[in-house]
Design a protein around this motif. Structure first.
Motif, mmCIF file in Angstrom:
data_model
loop_
_atom_site.group_PDB
_atom_site.id
_atom_site.type_symbol
_atom_site.label_atom_id
_atom_site.label_comp_id
_atom_site.label_asym_id
_atom_site.label_seq_id
_atom_site.Cartn_x
_atom_site.Cartn_y
_atom_site.Cartn_z
ATOM 1 N N ALA A 108 -7.781 -3.422 1.271
ATOM 2 C CA ALA A 108 -7.780 -4.103 0.188
ATOM 3 C C ALA A 108 -6.210 -4.605 -0.211
ATOM 4 O O ALA A 108 -5.958 -5.928 -0.260
ATOM 5 C CB ALA A 108 -8.453 -3.679 -1.148
ATOM 6 N N ILE A 109 -5.334 -3.523 -0.382
ATOM 7 C CA ILE A 109 -4.101 -3.887 -0.835
ATOM 8 C C ILE A 109 -3.198 -4.540 0.466
ATOM 9 O O ILE A 109 -2.477 -5.361 0.070
ATOM 10 C CB ILE A 109 -3.426 -2.429 -1.169
ATOM 11 N N LEU A 155 -9.859 -11.753 -5.951
ATOM 12 C CA LEU A 155 -9.811 -10.291 -5.625
ATOM 13 C C LEU A 155 -11.363 -9.733 -5.499
ATOM 14 O O LEU A 155 -11.112 -8.750 -4.792
ATOM 15 C CB LEU A 155 -9.377 -9.909 -7.022
ATOM 16 N N LEU A 182 -3.915 -8.141 0.183
ATOM 17 C CA LEU A 182 -3.403 -8.703 -0.759
ATOM 18 C C LEU A 182 -2.003 -8.784 -0.775
ATOM 19 O O LEU A 182 -1.472 -10.196 -0.928
ATOM 20 C CB LEU A 182 -3.592 -7.729 -2.199
ATOM 21 N N TYR A 238 0.832 -1.257 -0.225
ATOM 22 C CA TYR A 238 0.149 -0.133 0.005
ATOM 23 C C TYR A 238 0.709 1.179 -0.039
ATOM 24 O O TYR A 238 0.487 2.103 -0.548
ATOM 25 C CB TYR A 238 -0.877 0.048 1.303
ATOM 26 N N ALA A 252 -11.816 -7.392 -2.196
ATOM 27 C CA ALA A 252 -12.613 -5.968 -2.481
ATOM 28 C C ALA A 252 -13.742 -5.944 -1.651
ATOM 29 O O ALA A 252 -13.949 -4.838 -0.886
ATOM 30 C CB ALA A 252 -12.892 -5.830 -3.930
ATOM 31 N N THR A 291 -11.467 -3.742 -7.188
ATOM 32 C CA THR A 291 -10.980 -4.906 -7.719
ATOM 33 C C THR A 291 -10.138 -4.627 -9.213
ATOM 34 O O THR A 291 -9.141 -5.498 -9.297
ATOM 35 C CB THR A 291 -12.322 -5.670 -8.562
ATOM 36 N N LEU A 307 -6.618 -3.989 -7.706
ATOM 37 C CA LEU A 307 -5.946 -4.970 -7.220
ATOM 38 C C LEU A 307 -5.385 -5.896 -8.412
ATOM 39 O O LEU A 307 -4.154 -6.799 -8.455
ATOM 40 C CB LEU A 307 -6.924 -5.840 -6.483
#
Length: 541
Positions: free
Chosen positions: A254-255, A240, A258, A44, A244, A221, A224
């Motif tokens: 979200a990041i 993904l 991931l 991020y 989200a 999304t 990502l």
């Protein structure tokens, strides 16, 4: 005697000098070792927007700020308010970089001049970021007031970014007012907060306010997917989308998720891996719970909840997932595609079949019950109990009960006659309560399943009675009636009657008589008492 000739030699260092030299050598080795290490940077931070064009989901803020910069209309104080992870601090850094960019033409920031590069590398001393949570007192604000009078060292403006500004004390806000209203010409204040309602109106009125919105699901999304492809992370599209959805509009969350999943060690990020990481439940058990509600299978519903909780699933998470699934069923019932990421075409087909089997009233009632359960779970001794009660109440709806309520027929124009003798109900069948006009409210003590309550008819009803309604109308307005009951007086008795009626449901309507079923004899006896009975009669009148 031979002469003594002194030897030239270097002086020995003292003990303190040797110690300092040893520490310096260790420190140098540590810095050298750290420099050799390939320290991973959080995704991020690595993918933080460096230009206004890279900002996602906040076009209204970007357009206003870029237009103001192009016209040279730079305010002395800005207020960025919105949920976490929506880009408030990133936008503040971009604004600080843009107002100090040295580029004479082209879009700003250019990310090529000395000021832009210094800010990107975190070494621009004219950008001061302050955490409002740890620097919230009046002493810190007084120090800030003294520092703002000094001119910038390198940049054109000295920019102060105060994050979580709502954490400042009232005294600190009062000390900041005058400086915020008339700061020096070389100072810009940018306040960021997630709880703008906690800020004094005097602070808000002195700033240009920008409200940041939650970022839409499709934009998260897409971002990502771009990050995953660029970083070489193999991730399924369904995974993904689930990431989200779990971020609830926060790009940073979200990041970060991931990034955490990419470090899990798996060759590919799958939907199942995301569910395991989030502690979420798959679609199949949710569909099984809805099937149990449709078929009135209380054993299957409670068994599924118990099995999921025994597996370690958080009841709050399960309730939230089931509520989200019910919302998707309502979308399908309305003719829209489900917002839920279906695991397969078979799952989506199953959702459409469930939507066909349920009425809109059923979905609304189930959604209200689950919403109430989600509020009651916190602090409950048995966290899964509110969910189990909600499912039980949803299954015991009138359409799912095998026995019908006894029919009542009025013997005069003033009050209905006593109900006919009905067979003993089955254990799952709730006792019924019967309401009658207020002219002569009577309680049939010899009949435990029926309570006569006034339904609003006058002592001598006219030929055309407006109080007669059908069962569908009662069903549609039942939740509204129960909810409005809390506004009656006395309030304590109203809340008690409301709680009792929440456990019941209208079974049938015969003229002015409404038969209400309850899950236990306890509820029937309580609603038959004089105080709640009179209150319900008054509300129905």
């Amino acid at each position: 005697m031979r002469g003594f000739t002194p030897r030239a030699h270097a002086s020995r260092p003292s003990r303190s000098q040797r110690r300092c030299g040893h520490l310096a050598q260790i420190s140098q080795q540590c810095y050298t070792t750290r420099g050799r290490e390939n320290v991973a940077q959080a995704l991020y931070r690595k993918w933080r927007s460096q230009t206004f064009d890279e900002v996602v989901g906040q076009e209204h803020v970007v357009r206003t700020l870029t237009s103001a910069l192009a016209q040279g209309r730079i305010a002395h104080a800005y207020l960025f308010a919105g949920p976490r992870g929506t880009g408030k601090t990133t936008m503040a850094r971009l604004l600080a970089k843009a107002v100090n960019c040295l580029a004479e033409d082209g879009p700003k920031p250019c990310n090529r001049c000395a000021v832009c590069q210094a800010l990107n590398e975190g070494r621009l001393i004219d950008l001061i970021e302050i955490d409002g949570a740890s620097n919230r007192g009046i002493d810190e604000v007084r120090t800030l007031r003294e520092q703002v009078n000094f001119s910038p060292n390198v940049a054109r403006y000295k920019v102060y970014i105060i994050d979580e500004v709502h954490m400042l004390t009232p005294e600190a806000f009062n000390a900041l007012l005058k400086t915020l209203e008339e700061p020096p010409a070389h100072v810009i204040f940018i306040l960021a907060t997630t709880e703008v309602h906690k800020l004094p109106p005097t602070i808000i009125s002195r700033c240009q306010r920008f409200d940041f919105r939650r970022i839409p699901l499709d934009l998260i999304t897409q971002r990502l997917r771009l990050i995953a492809d660029t970083e070489g992370i193999h991730a399924e599209q369904a995974a993904l989308e689930l990431i989200a959805r779990s971020a609830t509009g926060s790009m940073r969350d979200a990041i970060s998720l991931l990034d955490q999943l990419s470090a899990y060690g798996s060759d590919s990020i799958t939907r199942e891996l995301v569910q395991a990481m989030l502690g979420a439940v798959s679609v199949e058990p949710l569909a099984d719970l809805v099937d149990a509600v449709i078929h009135g299978d209380l054993k299957a519903a409670l068994g599924t909840v118990g099995q999921l909780v025994d597996q370690g699933l958080d009841p709050r998470q399960l309730t939230a997932e089931l509520l989200d699934y019910t919302r998707d069923l309502l979308q399908v019932k309305a003719g829209n595609p489900p917002a839920l990421t279906a695991a397969s075409a078979q799952t989506e087909s199953r959702m459409r079949a469930q939507a066909e089997a349920l009425r809109v009233d059923d979905l609304l009632r189930l959604s209200r019950l689950l919403t109430q359960a989600s509020l009651e779970i916190k602090g409950n001794i048995l966290p899964q109990l509110p969910l189990e009660l909600a499912l039980t109440e949803a299954i015991l709806k009138p359409e799912a009960r095998p026995a019908q309520a006894p029919q009542a027929a009025p013997t005069s124009t003033t009050r209905p006659a006593a109900p006919r003798e009905a067979p003993k109900p089955q254990p799952v069948v709730a006792p019924q309560v019967k309401r009658e006009p207020p002219a002569a409210p009577q309680v049939k003590r010899e009949e435990p399943a029926v309570v006569e309550a006034a339904a609003g008819a006058p002592a001598t009803p006219p030929a055309t009675s407006v109080g007669v309604v059908d069962l569908d109308t009662v069903h549609r307005r039942w939740d509204e009636f129960v909810e409005n009951l809390r506004n009656c007086n006395p309030r304590t008795q109203a809340l008690s009657a409301q709680a009792l009626l929440r456990s019941g449901a209208p079974m049938s309507v015969d003229g002015d008589v409404i038969v209400i079923g309850f899950p236990s004899e306890f509820h029937r006896k309580k609603i038959s008492e004089d105080a709640p009975k009179a209150l319900v009669e008054k509300a129905l009148a």
